[in-house]
Design an enzyme around this catalytic site. Structure first.
Site, PDB file in Angstrom:
ATOM      1  N   SER A  65      -5.973  27.482  98.216  1.00 25.75           N
ATOM      2  CA  SER A  65      -4.920  26.640  97.629  1.00 25.75           C
ATOM      3  C   SER A  65      -4.178  27.294  96.473  1.00 25.75           C
ATOM      4  CB  SER A  65      -5.505  25.299  97.163  1.00 25.75           C
ATOM      5  OG  SER A  65      -5.608  24.404  98.249  1.00 25.75           O
ATOM      6  N   LYS A  68      -0.467  27.518  96.734  1.00 28.09           N
ATOM      7  CA  LYS A  68       0.460  26.474  96.289  1.00 28.09           C
ATOM      8  C   LYS A  68       1.251  26.885  95.040  1.00 28.09           C
ATOM      9  CE  LYS A  68      -2.043  22.496  98.220  1.00 28.09           C
ATOM     10  NZ  LYS A  68      -3.284  23.078  98.745  1.00 28.09           N
ATOM     11  N   SER A 129      -4.157  19.103  94.312  1.00 30.20           N
ATOM     12  CA  SER A 129      -4.045  20.107  95.372  1.00 30.20           C
ATOM     13  C   SER A 129      -3.801  19.448  96.724  1.00 30.20           C
ATOM     14  CB  SER A 129      -5.315  20.975  95.432  1.00 30.20           C
ATOM     15  OG  SER A 129      -5.075  22.161  96.149  1.00 30.20           O
ATOM     16  N   LYS A 254      -4.378  26.832  89.040  1.00 32.01           N
ATOM     17  CA  LYS A 254      -4.610  26.439  90.427  1.00 32.01           C
ATOM     18  C   LYS A 254      -5.965  26.916  90.924  1.00 32.01           C
ATOM     19  CE  LYS A 254      -3.465  24.059  93.741  1.00 32.01           C
ATOM     20  NZ  LYS A 254      -4.914  23.756  93.730  1.00 32.01           N
TER      21      LYS A 254
END
Length: 445
Positions: A65, A68, A129, A254
């Protein structure tokens, strides 16, 4: 990415182990070196791009993730360019809806035939997320996730990421998307990044769009009538037992997890005017990605400092004047246009000097400045030179860290009038003749 399910199962054991490791061994917090249990890692000064530590930073791995971060960049860029706004609304198509309905994926359930604002979708993506909201944003910006993937790879090239492959907007393996894998990609493909590329992406994200940290630092928020929590447990003031992981100054950025990627995390923390970006990839557990990040951040804040090394108006002793040709004065003083600040390892302050780099366009063939010269005119740069053993590189350029400020004149020098220039030329002419004659006579003897 069955992050939610595995995270829930691991929380109890993770908390106990992390409390022992983090708080039971204070020497880890203030180590002079870093011994990381991560496949690859990097620590970067977030303001200058100076790399302070790296471990296999060029190893290309699935970022999960952390992908992202690129989606966030493109959404924020679309807002900046006026293509969309925070208040722009969109509805959820069948593909993102199917992802939101799968409870094994990170995120919360969405509703079809309902308008969602960009701000709502972005918040869910940055905080929780959320995969479905990420896909919905990609479709809104580009028309389809396939077109968005093209934008992701193009932007990666523009930003200078050295190692990357984007195949979807979320970081999920394409195999988890079924028949919905983005057009132009392979059904079994994975996103790929090196730690260096992840750090560079984070560097551009938080410097080009500082508001990204406003969202990534939200600990909890309401979405679809439910409270969602940030997966970054290192944020200060996380609720309940998660507060044990809190790290002073942590603001983002993140987390990521897939079976192939392991547990990874890109962190951003700021204290007393210093700000660092850390990346750890392929750690073994939820708590490990935060513990290893803590080691990196502690190393940065404990071992490095940022301060002014040379003040505004600094002049190198013995080099404060530059000769001037065709002017009413024979020379002009020069100085730094502003103070030179740098992030450096404590105890190495005396290893830094400066040198002048005068632009060739300002010099004649004899190395003189040429009048007229304005006061405060930039004639080159003053470069900070490090004389230590380390070769600190810059994550943006990939080359040795280079810090410069403008080199400017302290006064103006008018051009000499035509008569004085003529007299000077005549003098130079006869001087050349005399010199040639002397050389000729010497040759006879």
């Amino acid at each position: 990415m069955k992050q939610r399910l595995q995270a829930s199962l691991a929380v109890g054991m993770a908390l106990v182990l992390s409390m022992i490791v983090i708080f039971g061994n204070p020497e880890l917090t203030y180590a002079a070196t870093v011994d990381l249990e991560a496949e690859s890692a990097i620590l970067v000064d977030a303001d200058t791009g100076k790399i302070l530590y790296e471990k296999k930073a060029d190893l290309t791995l699935p970022p999960a993730s952390m992908t992202k971060m690129m989606t966030e960049y493109l959404v924020l860029e679309a807002i900046k360019n006026g293509d969309i706004s925070w208040d722009t609304t969109t509805q959820i198509g069948d593909y993102p809806y199917s992802i939101s309905a799968d409870t094994s994926f990170s995120g919360t359930g969405l509703t079809q035939n309902k308008d969602y604002t960009v701000k709502e979708l972005y918040t869910a993506m940055a905080v929780n997320s959320d995969n479905a909201t990420t896909i919905a944003l990609a479709q809104l910006v580009a028309g389809s996730e396939g077109k968005f993937v093209e934008m992701m790879n193009k932007k990666a090239a523009e930003l200078g990421l050295p190692d990357y492959q984007f195949v979807n907007s979320t970081g999920l393996p394409n195999s988890a998307l079924g028949e919905n894998y983005p057009e132009g990609t392979k059904p079994d493909a994975h996103n790929l990044l090196s730690a260096r590329s992840a750090a560079l992406l984070a560097y551009h994200l938080i410097n080009d769009f500082p508001q990204a940290l406003d969202y990534s630092s939200i600990t909890t928020t309401e979405f679809e009538g439910k409270q969602i929590k940030n997966w970054n447990w290192m944020l200060p003031d996380m609720p309940g037992y998660l507060s044990a992981y809190g790290y002073k100054g942590m603001k983002g950025l993140k987390t990521g997890f897939t079976d192939l990627a392991g547990y990874c995390f890109t962190g951003v923390a700021e204290r007393d005017g210093q700000r660092f970006i850390s990346v750890v990839m392929k750690t073994d557990s939820i708590e490990a990605r935060f513990q290893e990040t803590r080691k990196l951040m502690d190393y940065g804040f404990k071992q490095f400092e940022q301060k002014e090394l040379f003040p505004e108006g600094y002049q190198i002793e013995g080099e404060s004047e530059i000769p001037v040709a065709k002017g009413k004065e024979d020379s002009v003083e020069v100085e730094t246009a502003k103070a030179i600040k740098a992030t450096f390892k404590k105890g190495e302050e005396d290893m830094y000097k400066v040198k002048y780099n005068i632009s060739e366009e300002h010099l004649d063939k004899d190395g003189n400045l040429v009048a007229p010269i304005e006061k405060g005119e930039k004639i080159g740069t003053v470069e900070l030179v490090y004389n230590g053993e380390e070769n600190y590189k810059n994550v943006v350029t990939g080359e040795s860290q280079k810090t410069t400020v403008d080199l400017v004149t302290t006064s103006s020098v008018e051009k000499s009038n035509w008569f004085m220039l003529m007299i000077g030329s005549v003098g130079d002419f006869f001087s050349d003749i005399f010199t040639s004659a002397v050389d000729m006579v010497k040759g006879w003897f």
